[in-house]
Design a protein around this motif. Structure first.
Motif, PDB file in Angstrom:
ATOM      1  N   ALA A  78     -14.099  24.001 -66.248  1.00 32.12           N
ATOM      2  CA  ALA A  78     -14.813  25.100 -66.903  1.00 32.12           C
ATOM      3  C   ALA A  78     -16.009  25.590 -66.112  1.00 32.12           C
ATOM      4  O   ALA A  78     -16.649  26.558 -66.511  1.00 32.12           O
ATOM      5  CB  ALA A  78     -15.269  24.660 -68.297  1.00 32.12           C
ATOM      6  N   SER A  79     -16.322  24.947 -65.003  1.00 31.99           N
ATOM      7  CA  SER A  79     -17.521  25.304 -64.235  1.00 31.99           C
ATOM      8  C   SER A  79     -17.152  25.980 -62.926  1.00 31.99           C
ATOM      9  O   SER A  79     -16.482  25.386 -62.078  1.00 31.99           O
ATOM     10  CB  SER A  79     -18.354  24.045 -63.952  1.00 31.99           C
ATOM     11  OG  SER A  79     -19.352  24.312 -62.998  1.00 31.99           O
ATOM     12  N   LEU A  80     -17.600  27.200 -62.757  1.00 30.04           N
ATOM     13  CA  LEU A  80     -17.370  27.913 -61.506  1.00 30.04           C
ATOM     14  C   LEU A  80     -18.023  27.184 -60.340  1.00 30.04           C
ATOM     15  O   LEU A  80     -17.408  26.975 -59.298  1.00 30.04           O
ATOM     16  CB  LEU A  80     -17.908  29.340 -61.615  1.00 30.04           C
ATOM     17  CG  LEU A  80     -17.910  30.163 -60.324  1.00 30.04           C
ATOM     18  CD1 LEU A  80     -16.518  30.335 -59.764  1.00 30.04           C
ATOM     19  CD2 LEU A  80     -18.574  31.517 -60.551  1.00 30.04           C
ATOM     20  N   LEU A  81     -19.279  26.763 -60.503  1.00 27.05           N
ATOM     21  CA  LEU A  81     -19.982  26.102 -59.405  1.00 27.05           C
ATOM     22  C   LEU A  81     -19.328  24.776 -59.024  1.00 27.05           C
ATOM     23  O   LEU A  81     -19.221  24.439 -57.844  1.00 27.05           O
ATOM     24  CB  LEU A  81     -21.446  25.868 -59.781  1.00 27.05           C
ATOM     25  CG  LEU A  81     -22.348  27.101 -59.850  1.00 27.05           C
ATOM     26  CD1 LEU A  81     -23.779  26.688 -60.206  1.00 27.05           C
ATOM     27  CD2 LEU A  81     -22.332  27.885 -58.545  1.00 27.05           C
ATOM     28  N   ALA A  82     -18.888  24.018 -60.036  1.00 31.20           N
ATOM     29  CA  ALA A  82     -18.218  22.752 -59.743  1.00 31.20           C
ATOM     30  C   ALA A  82     -16.933  22.984 -58.976  1.00 31.20           C
ATOM     31  O   ALA A  82     -16.605  22.239 -58.036  1.00 31.20           O
ATOM     32  CB  ALA A  82     -17.935  21.989 -61.040  1.00 31.20           C
ATOM     33  N   LEU A 204     -18.616  27.344 -74.068  1.00 26.81           N
ATOM     34  CA  LEU A 204     -19.473  26.231 -73.662  1.00 26.81           C
ATOM     35  C   LEU A 204     -19.321  25.044 -74.602  1.00 26.81           C
ATOM     36  O   LEU A 204     -19.249  23.894 -74.165  1.00 26.81           O
ATOM     37  CB  LEU A 204     -20.937  26.682 -73.622  1.00 26.81           C
ATOM     38  CG  LEU A 204     -21.326  27.674 -72.519  1.00 26.81           C
ATOM     39  CD1 LEU A 204     -22.779  28.090 -72.673  1.00 26.81           C
ATOM     40  CD2 LEU A 204     -21.073  27.092 -71.143  1.00 26.81           C
ATOM     41  N   ARG A 205     -19.282  25.313 -75.897  1.00 26.51           N
ATOM     42  CA  ARG A 205     -19.138  24.213 -76.865  1.00 26.51           C
ATOM     43  C   ARG A 205     -17.810  23.497 -76.687  1.00 26.51           C
ATOM     44  O   ARG A 205     -17.740  22.266 -76.662  1.00 26.51           O
ATOM     45  CB  ARG A 205     -19.256  24.752 -78.290  1.00 26.51           C
ATOM     46  CG  ARG A 205     -19.075  23.685 -79.377  1.00 26.51           C
ATOM     47  CD  ARG A 205     -19.146  24.294 -80.762  1.00 26.51           C
ATOM     48  NE  ARG A 205     -18.281  25.437 -80.924  1.00 26.51           N
ATOM     49  CZ  ARG A 205     -16.946  25.356 -81.093  1.00 26.51           C
ATOM     50  NH1 ARG A 205     -16.342  24.177 -81.122  1.00 26.51           N
ATOM     51  NH2 ARG A 205     -16.222  26.460 -81.232  1.00 26.51           N
ATOM     52  N   SER A 206     -16.728  24.260 -76.560  1.00 22.58           N
ATOM     53  CA  SER A 206     -15.404  23.641 -76.464  1.00 22.58           C
ATOM     54  C   SER A 206     -15.196  22.919 -75.138  1.00 22.58           C
ATOM     55  O   SER A 206     -14.409  21.971 -75.059  1.00 22.58           O
ATOM     56  CB  SER A 206     -14.311  24.698 -76.652  1.00 22.58           C
ATOM     57  OG  SER A 206     -14.355  25.670 -75.615  1.00 22.58           O
ATOM     58  N   GLU A 207     -15.918  23.342 -74.095  1.00 24.92           N
ATOM     59  CA  GLU A 207     -15.739  22.750 -72.774  1.00 24.92           C
ATOM     60  C   GLU A 207     -16.837  21.755 -72.401  1.00 24.92           C
ATOM     61  O   GLU A 207     -16.850  21.229 -71.294  1.00 24.92           O
ATOM     62  CB  GLU A 207     -15.682  23.853 -71.707  1.00 24.92           C
ATOM     63  CG  GLU A 207     -14.523  24.833 -71.870  1.00 24.92           C
ATOM     64  CD  GLU A 207     -13.168  24.164 -71.687  1.00 24.92           C
ATOM     65  OE1 GLU A 207     -13.113  23.113 -71.018  1.00 24.92           O
ATOM     66  OE2 GLU A 207     -12.175  24.694 -72.196  1.00 24.92           O
ATOM     67  N   SER A 208     -17.763  21.499 -73.336  1.00 23.61           N
ATOM     68  CA  SER A 208     -18.839  20.562 -73.041  1.00 23.61           C
ATOM     69  C   SER A 208     -18.428  19.136 -73.369  1.00 23.61           C
ATOM     70  O   SER A 208     -17.632  18.889 -74.272  1.00 23.61           O
ATOM     71  CB  SER A 208     -20.094  20.925 -73.842  1.00 23.61           C
ATOM     72  OG  SER A 208     -21.106  19.951 -73.656  1.00 23.61           O
ATOM     73  N   GLU A 209     -19.012  18.196 -72.629  1.00 25.27           N
ATOM     74  CA  GLU A 209     -18.768  16.774 -72.857  1.00 25.27           C
ATOM     75  C   GLU A 209     -19.984  16.108 -73.513  1.00 25.27           C
ATOM     76  O   GLU A 209     -19.975  14.902 -73.743  1.00 25.27           O
ATOM     77  CB  GLU A 209     -18.476  16.070 -71.522  1.00 25.27           C
ATOM     78  CG  GLU A 209     -17.262  16.594 -70.780  1.00 25.27           C
ATOM     79  CD  GLU A 209     -15.959  15.988 -71.280  1.00 25.27           C
ATOM     80  OE1 GLU A 209     -16.034  15.001 -72.034  1.00 25.27           O
ATOM     81  OE2 GLU A 209     -14.893  16.497 -70.922  1.00 25.27           O
ATOM     82  N   ASN A 210     -21.025  16.886 -73.850  1.00 22.64           N
ATOM     83  CA  ASN A 210     -22.268  16.313 -74.347  1.00 22.64           C
ATOM     84  C   ASN A 210     -22.411  16.532 -75.853  1.00 22.64           C
ATOM     85  O   ASN A 210     -22.368  17.666 -76.332  1.00 22.64           O
ATOM     86  CB  ASN A 210     -23.457  16.929 -73.612  1.00 22.64           C
ATOM     87  CG  ASN A 210     -24.770  16.307 -74.019  1.00 22.64           C
ATOM     88  OD1 ASN A 210     -25.428  16.784 -74.939  1.00 22.64           O
ATOM     89  ND2 ASN A 210     -25.148  15.218 -73.346  1.00 22.64           N
ATOM     90  N   ALA A 211     -22.644  15.452 -76.598  1.00 24.18           N
ATOM     91  CA  ALA A 211     -22.665  15.505 -78.059  1.00 24.18           C
ATOM     92  C   ALA A 211     -23.833  16.332 -78.599  1.00 24.18           C
ATOM     93  O   ALA A 211     -23.667  17.103 -79.556  1.00 24.18           O
ATOM     94  CB  ALA A 211     -22.715  14.091 -78.630  1.00 24.18           C
TER      95      ALA A 211
END
Length: 347
Positions: A78-82, A204-211
């Protein structure tokens, strides 16, 4: 860049002057109303719902949950920079740090947009001519204040950085703050900017790994769903009362705003981080705009909320639809129908 236009600010001195332009005059109509009863039942219901759904950013989130650039705050795909770092052969730690930087940058732009929404909702309490509208605009103002509070706290305390507003976004938000009358303020903030923000937040919410981040955005999105409903209800009334010439003006204005966002949605971010991660901005842009599926991927952000709402309001017609398609903001492919959202895949 290829067949696509983009906005480029080459003089950093001028960019800084733009950011330091903090004060300007904005014409505001002030409308009294002596009818204190409810005239618009749907808006009064929305206002009541907003009162019951208030939350406290200080106490309703667990601020002890960690946020670290050593973890995937965004899923790598989900990250362009990554992905850019991965293509360049950089290690996983660098890719995670790039995803962390990207989230910080995007959340910072959302934060600046929320401040604009806070100020525009204050303006709406003046320009609206019915008490139900004023009540709801006032309730949205406190929502926007909470969003500014919570995003600023997350960025400052958990990510240690609030990135400056992008020059393109600053120009567009200034235009919106200076727009005359209720119709353009409603169209610009509630339909265009709120709709775009909802699409970004949902991804961002659906692709985030942080609670902690997920819960924060979930709560903000719940507020934003009411704001979107207010915008649709109000814009339906505006459209019903507009002449064909006024409809054409709103249709063209909406496209001009979204075209500018589309032209720079990632370029400002890429320019900021190019020195840190050692990549060529134009090369990345050329790579993505040349992809056969560019329009399909690029349109996901706009097809999520903005395009459906504008179509329903009659503000994307045969007169302008081809313009939206020509710059990759409308696609008929399944990926362009809002089923997924990956706004970082264009440059």
């Amino acid at each position: 860049l290829g067949n696509f236009e983009y906005v480029d600010f080459v003089d950093e001195t001028e960019v800084e002057k733009l950011r330091q332009k903090l004060d300007f005059s904005s014409p505001i109509d002030v409308n009294w109303t002596w009818d204190y009863g409810s005239e618009v039942a749907e808006l009064r219901q929305l206002y009541e719902k907003g009162k019951s759904n208030q939350w406290n950013a200080s106490t309703d989130l667990d601020w002890n949950l960690p946020v670290s650039k050593d973890d995937w705050v965004l899923k790598p795909e989900a990250s362009l920079l990554a992905n850019v770092c991965k293509l360049m052969g950089k290690d996983e730690a660098t890719q995670k740090a790039a995803a962390f930087d990207e989230l910080g940058y995007l959340l910072s732009q959302l934060l600046h947009g929320e401040q604009a929404a806070l100020q525009i909702c204050g303006q709406l309490t003046n320009v609206c001519d019915k008490m139900d509208q004023k009540f709801y605009a006032a309730s949205q103002t406190i929502d926007e204040a909470r969003h500014v509070e919570v995003m600023a706290r997350f960025l400052s305390h958990k990510m240690d950085t609030v990135y400056p507003v992008s020059p393109t976004l600053k120009v567009l938000l200034d235009l919106l703050l200076q727009a005359e009358g209720m119709s353009k303020k409603l169209l610009g903030m509630q339909t265009l900017f709120e709709g775009t923000a909802v699409g970004i937040m949902d991804m961002l919410r659906s692709e985030s790994e942080n609670a902690l981040f997920q819960e924060m955005i979930r709560r903000v999105e719940r507020d934003e769903s009411r704001h979107a409903a207010f915008g649709v209800l109000q814009m339906r009334r505006v459209v019903r009362e507009s002449s064909r010439e006024e409809m054409n003006e709103m249709e063209d204005w909406a496209f001009s705003i979204m075209e500018a966002l589309n032209a720079s949605q990632n370029r400002d971010m890429l320019k900021l981080f190019a020195p840190k991660y050692d990549f060529d901005v134009d090369a990345i842009g050329q790579m993505f705009t040349a992809m056969p599926e560019f329009a399909e991927i690029n349109s996901m952000l706009f097809m999520h909320t903005v395009v459906p709402n504008l179509r329903n309001l009659g503000l994307i017609t045969e007169r302008t639809e081809e313009s939206w398609r020509s710059v990759g903001m409308i696609s008929d492919s399944p990926g362009g129908q809002g089923e997924a959202l990956l706004p970082f895949a264009s440059a």
